[in-house]
Write a protein that holds these residues in place. Structure first.
Motif, PDB file in Angstrom:
ATOM      1  N   PHE A 106     -14.129 -15.174  -2.203  1.00  0.00           N
ATOM      2  CA  PHE A 106     -13.917 -14.711  -1.005  1.00  0.00           C
ATOM      3  C   PHE A 106     -12.861 -13.842  -0.871  1.00  0.00           C
ATOM      4  N   SER A 107     -11.733 -14.223  -1.489  1.00  0.00           N
ATOM      5  CA  SER A 107     -10.605 -13.238  -1.430  1.00  0.00           C
ATOM      6  C   SER A 107     -10.667 -12.123  -2.309  1.00  0.00           C
ATOM      7  N   ALA A 108     -11.317 -11.936  -3.284  1.00  0.00           N
ATOM      8  CA  ALA A 108     -11.464 -11.110  -4.272  1.00  0.00           C
ATOM      9  C   ALA A 108     -12.268  -9.948  -3.769  1.00  0.00           C
ATOM     10  N   VAL A 109     -13.033 -10.125  -2.791  1.00  0.00           N
ATOM     11  CA  VAL A 109     -13.759  -8.817  -2.082  1.00  0.00           C
ATOM     12  C   VAL A 109     -12.574  -7.982  -1.532  1.00  0.00           C
ATOM     13  N   PHE A 110     -11.509  -8.312  -1.038  1.00  0.00           N
ATOM     14  CA  PHE A 110     -10.625  -7.588  -0.321  1.00  0.00           C
ATOM     15  C   PHE A 110      -9.337  -7.511  -0.998  1.00  0.00           C
ATOM     16  N   THR A 111      -8.898  -8.502  -2.002  1.00  0.00           N
ATOM     17  CA  THR A 111      -7.749  -8.663  -2.666  1.00  0.00           C
ATOM     18  C   THR A 111      -7.720  -7.421  -3.520  1.00  0.00           C
ATOM     19  N   GLY A 112      -8.372  -6.980  -4.367  1.00  0.00           N
ATOM     20  CA  GLY A 112      -8.366  -5.974  -5.305  1.00  0.00           C
ATOM     21  C   GLY A 112      -8.154  -4.585  -4.768  1.00  0.00           C
ATOM     22  N   PRO A 113      -9.349  -4.394  -3.698  1.00  0.00           N
ATOM     23  CA  PRO A 113      -9.174  -2.931  -2.866  1.00  0.00           C
ATOM     24  C   PRO A 113      -7.799  -2.782  -2.054  1.00  0.00           C
ATOM     25  N   LEU A 114      -7.343  -3.922  -1.615  1.00  0.00           N
ATOM     26  CA  LEU A 114      -5.960  -3.789  -0.942  1.00  0.00           C
ATOM     27  C   LEU A 114      -4.834  -3.551  -1.806  1.00  0.00           C
ATOM     28  N   LEU A 115      -4.723  -4.190  -2.948  1.00  0.00           N
ATOM     29  CA  LEU A 115      -3.783  -4.022  -3.892  1.00  0.00           C
ATOM     30  C   LEU A 115      -3.779  -2.569  -4.374  1.00  0.00           C
ATOM     31  N   GLY A 116      -5.195  -2.145  -4.481  1.00  0.00           N
ATOM     32  CA  GLY A 116      -5.276  -0.445  -5.114  1.00  0.00           C
ATOM     33  C   GLY A 116      -4.775   0.426  -4.177  1.00  0.00           C
ATOM     34  N   THR A 117      -4.819   0.080  -2.874  1.00  0.00           N
ATOM     35  CA  THR A 117      -4.493   1.236  -1.803  1.00  0.00           C
ATOM     36  C   THR A 117      -3.160   1.065  -1.706  1.00  0.00           C
ATOM     37  N   PHE A 118      -2.416   0.008  -1.653  1.00  0.00           N
ATOM     38  CA  PHE A 118      -0.790   0.101  -1.632  1.00  0.00           C
ATOM     39  C   PHE A 118      -0.251   0.554  -3.006  1.00  0.00           C
ATOM     40  N   THR A 119      -0.882   0.303  -4.114  1.00  0.00           N
ATOM     41  CA  THR A 119      -0.699   0.842  -5.510  1.00  0.00           C
ATOM     42  C   THR A 119      -0.625   2.465  -5.533  1.00  0.00           C
ATOM     43  N   LEU A 120      -1.858   2.879  -5.098  1.00  0.00           N
ATOM     44  CA  LEU A 120      -1.750   4.394  -4.750  1.00  0.00           C
ATOM     45  C   LEU A 120      -0.891   5.007  -3.849  1.00  0.00           C
ATOM     46  N   GLY A 121      -0.546   4.228  -2.791  1.00  0.00           N
ATOM     47  CA  GLY A 121       0.592   4.738  -2.082  1.00  0.00           C
ATOM     48  C   GLY A 121       1.983   4.953  -2.773  1.00  0.00           C
ATOM     49  N   MET A 122       2.315   3.763  -3.286  1.00  0.00           N
ATOM     50  CA  MET A 122       3.537   3.620  -3.797  1.00  0.00           C
ATOM     51  C   MET A 122       3.918   4.212  -5.070  1.00  0.00           C
ATOM     52  N   PHE A 123       2.883   4.444  -5.923  1.00  0.00           N
ATOM     53  CA  PHE A 123       2.968   5.016  -7.147  1.00  0.00           C
ATOM     54  C   PHE A 123       2.620   6.159  -7.620  1.00  0.00           C
ATOM     55  N   THR A 124       1.805   6.873  -6.586  1.00  0.00           N
ATOM     56  CA  THR A 124       1.351   8.253  -6.955  1.00  0.00           C
ATOM     57  C   THR A 124       1.712   9.128  -5.555  1.00  0.00           C
ATOM     58  N   GLU A 125       2.351  10.399  -6.004  1.00  0.00           N
ATOM     59  CA  GLU A 125       2.633  11.438  -4.948  1.00  0.00           C
ATOM     60  C   GLU A 125       1.216  12.215  -4.460  1.00  0.00           C
ATOM     61  N   THR A 126       0.357  12.343  -5.403  1.00  0.00           N
ATOM     62  CA  THR A 126      -0.966  12.944  -4.943  1.00  0.00           C
ATOM     63  C   THR A 126      -1.829  12.412  -4.112  1.00  0.00           C
ATOM     64  N   ALA A 127      -1.621  10.760  -4.061  1.00  0.00           N
ATOM     65  CA  ALA A 127      -2.821  10.340  -3.221  1.00  0.00           C
ATOM     66  C   ALA A 127      -2.661  10.752  -1.754  1.00  0.00           C
ATOM     67  N   ASN A 128      -3.792  10.683  -1.170  1.00  0.00           N
ATOM     68  CA  ASN A 128      -3.718  11.415   0.238  1.00  0.00           C
ATOM     69  C   ASN A 128      -4.932  10.291   1.024  1.00  0.00           C
ATOM     70  N   GLU A 129      -4.772  10.338   2.481  1.00  0.00           N
ATOM     71  CA  GLU A 129      -5.658   9.474   3.178  1.00  0.00           C
ATOM     72  C   GLU A 129      -7.195   9.442   2.852  1.00  0.00           C
ATOM     73  N   ILE A 130      -7.701  10.669   2.890  1.00  0.00           N
ATOM     74  CA  ILE A 130      -9.348  10.557   2.810  1.00  0.00           C
ATOM     75  C   ILE A 130      -9.566  10.077   1.146  1.00  0.00           C
ATOM     76  N   GLY A 131      -8.914  10.547   0.190  1.00  0.00           N
ATOM     77  CA  GLY A 131      -8.996  10.076  -1.182  1.00  0.00           C
ATOM     78  C   GLY A 131      -8.968   8.443  -1.325  1.00  0.00           C
ATOM     79  N   THR A 132      -7.886   8.113  -0.876  1.00  0.00           N
ATOM     80  CA  THR A 132      -7.730   6.614  -0.678  1.00  0.00           C
ATOM     81  C   THR A 132      -8.732   5.800   0.105  1.00  0.00           C
TER      82      THR A 132
END
Length: 576
Positions: A416-442
């Motif tokens: 149940f948690s994995a449906v959202f756990t992975g995508p949420l972690l990926g979203t925060f990681t894109l924001g914190m670790f990459t400068e090129t990530a933007n809202e539409i792509g994320t």
């Protein structure tokens, strides 16, 4: 098996419930009396490292762990314990790459970060996913102790769920996060005590005592830790468990509203890190204690499995069955067992309710008032926070009634948690670790990953869970349904591959998909947008430390270059 609790059992249970409720009442009428949002959600940053470390542990180890992990070890062996080892890799990553970002921003809602980094749409999408994840997970957590209470007291699951949910909602609502954290310490002690009590009685029941538990378990093929086969369809192996455990650790402690909010209750980043590092050995200790409980239960019933003999209908009830069958001989121990199950549930649910209240208030109510150019007073914020804590409790109660038919408790919780756990972690990681990530792509990566995870988790056919064999030589009836799958993997190669992968890979897969899809689309948009490079202002505080340092160096270099250019221009002007 019929059973009636003795008066010592009722006394123990009553004391636990009275103390838990009393802590909430105490913090409602002492100190700041929960009149400000800062006190209600952050305890005025007055918490100590020790209580916070214990609270971080027990909020993670719910009744699902008590019943689900012990049942997992009982039926399928010790391989699952490698999942806790994955937290050894995840803990320092959280401490040095994720926690500093939230500490710098001091946000009451983790999704506030996403608005600062990407925009309001990304925040709203992530907020909905975060709330759904918490609600679904809490539904499973609420359901778990009802199994124990039904098996030990005859109390119906409906009444059990209502009892636990109402008590937890009461003290977490009136006492705020300080009551939640202090109650966690008390409940953590009870959890350890209950497990020690179960193991003590089980060892007493086994001829040969403590060491014979290991011997019997080894003969029953329950002892296995290192399966290094590289095959994602194997339900549990070293790679899936450690990598999956690390991702869950990073997600839960690094980006979850529950734990990030708790980290912000201490005075400094150093104290928050120390609490996190102290949490890991506590988590390991509690996890291995639960795992050994599973082995002890197997040693007791290795020659006549209660499920095979028809005494109970689910392995998730093996611990409650043992409590009635063996622990009831000792006055008060049944009450201690039930108190431990209660505590495991209350600690997790109270944390979720406080966090859900903060999410609703920060992500929906405050932005609504801001659009209307209105402000909320501290008193009104606190009052609304308490109202939303109650509302969240009622919603979680409703969800708990529909999660009972998913399979094993531990698999249901993680799936149940994995449906959202992975995508949420990926979203925060894109924001914190990459400068090129933007809202539409994320957002494209985030939503694509969620849809994909829904498809592979809930879209495929259901499979029976594999299990190791039981001897059952001492059972008084003839058993016909005693088949086993020794390899613990799905051999039906005709089924689509993604439907057969282990649930341990769900969270890593969701994270990876979000990162890849989000980064690729962000890069495309970044390249084709001529105005974005010149107009976007980068705030180093929104990035993990090593990226932030790189940005600051570049900004400092650009500033020096600009100053030199201005100076040269001025000199040229003077000469002219």
């Amino acid at each position: 098996m019929s059973f009636t609790l003795s008066w010592p059992d009722y006394i123990v249970m009553g004391i636990v419930l009275v103390i838990s409720s009393g802590i909430g009442i105490y913090y409602r009428f002492t100190g700041g009396r929960q009149k400000t949002a800062e006190e209600y959600y952050s305890a005025n940053r007055s918490m100590s490292v020790g209580p916070l470390a214990i609270a971080l542990t027990v909020s993670f180890m719910s009744a699902i762990s008590f019943l689900g992990v012990s049942a997992e070890i009982y039926t399928r062996g010790t391989q699952f314990t490698m999942w806790y080892a994955g937290f050894a890799f995840g803990t320092p990553i959280v401490a040095y790459f994720y926690l500093p970002v939230f500490w710098e921003l001091q946000t009451k809602s983790v999704t506030e970060y996403l608005e600062k980094r990407f925009g309001p749409t990304c925040r709203r999408m992530a907020s909905v996913a975060n709330a759904l994840q918490l609600i679904l997970y809490t539904g499973v957590v609420l359901y778990a102790p009802s199994l124990a209470l039904e098996a030990t007291t005859g109390l119906s699951r409906t009444l059990s769920i209502l009892l636990i949910g109402i008590i937890c909602t009461f003290y977490s609502t009136i006492g705020g996060i300080k009551a939640v954290l202090i109650t966690d310490v008390f409940q953590g002690i009870l959890m350890f005590a209950a497990l020690i009590g179960i193991i003590g009685v089980a060892v007493y029941e086994v001829d040969g005592g403590f060491f014979n538990v290991w011997t019997i378990s080894d003969k029953g093929q329950r002892i296995e830790f290192f399966d290094f086969r590289i095959d994602p369809t194997i339900r549990h192996n070293f790679w899936g468990l450690t990598f999956g455990g690390a991702i869950v650790c990073i997600s839960f402690y690094g980006t979850s509203q529950i734990q990030v909010q708790r980290f912000l209750t201490v005075k400094s980043l150093k104290e928050a890190r120390l609490a996190l590092f102290l949490n890991w050995p506590l988590l390991m200790g509690l996890g291995f204690l639960i795992s050994f409980t599973g082995l002890a239960l197997y040693a007791v019933y290795s020659k006549c499995d209660p499920v095979s003999s028809g005494e109970i209908d689910s392995y998730d009830k093996i611990m409650p069955y043992f409590a009635v069958d063996k622990m009831s001989k000792f006055p008060g121990l049944m009450g201690l067992f039930i108190a431990g199950i209660f505590s495991a549930s209350l600690s997790t649910i109270s944390a979720v309710l406080n966090s859900l209240s903060a999410v609703i208030l920060e992500d929906y109510i405050k932005p609504f008032y801001k659009k209307k150019d209105k402000t909320l007073s501290d008193a009104k914020v606190t009052l609304l926070g308490k109202f939303f804590a109650i509302t969240s409790g009622m919603i979680c109660l409703g969800v708990s009634f529909i999660v009972g038919n998913f399979g094993s408790l531990i698999e249901a919780a993680i799936a149940f948690s994995a449906v959202f756990t992975g995508p949420l972690l990926g979203t925060f990681t894109l924001g914190m670790f990459t400068e090129t990530a933007n809202e539409i792509g994320t957002l494209i990566g985030f939503l694509s990953s969620i849809l994909f995870m829904f498809w592979i988790i809930f879209g495929g056919p259901g499979f029976p869970l594999p299990q190791l064999p039981f001897n059952n030589e001492d059972c008084n009836i003839t058993l016909t349904n005693n088949s086993t799958i020794l390899d613990l993997k799905l051999e039906n190669s005709s089924t689509f591959f993604l439907y057969r992968i282990s649930y341990m890979w769900y969270a890593p897969l969701g994270t990876t998909l979000t990162l890849i899809i989000g980064w690729v689309f962000s890069l495309i948009i970044y390249k084709i947008s001529a105005t974005q490079n010149s107009s976007t202002k980068i705030d180093p505080k929104l990035f993990t430390p090593f990226v932030a340092n790189r940005i600051r160096k570049r900004l400092n270099k650009n500033n020096k270059t600009s100053q030199v250019f201005v100076l040269e221009s001025n000199n040229s002007l003077q000469m002219t």
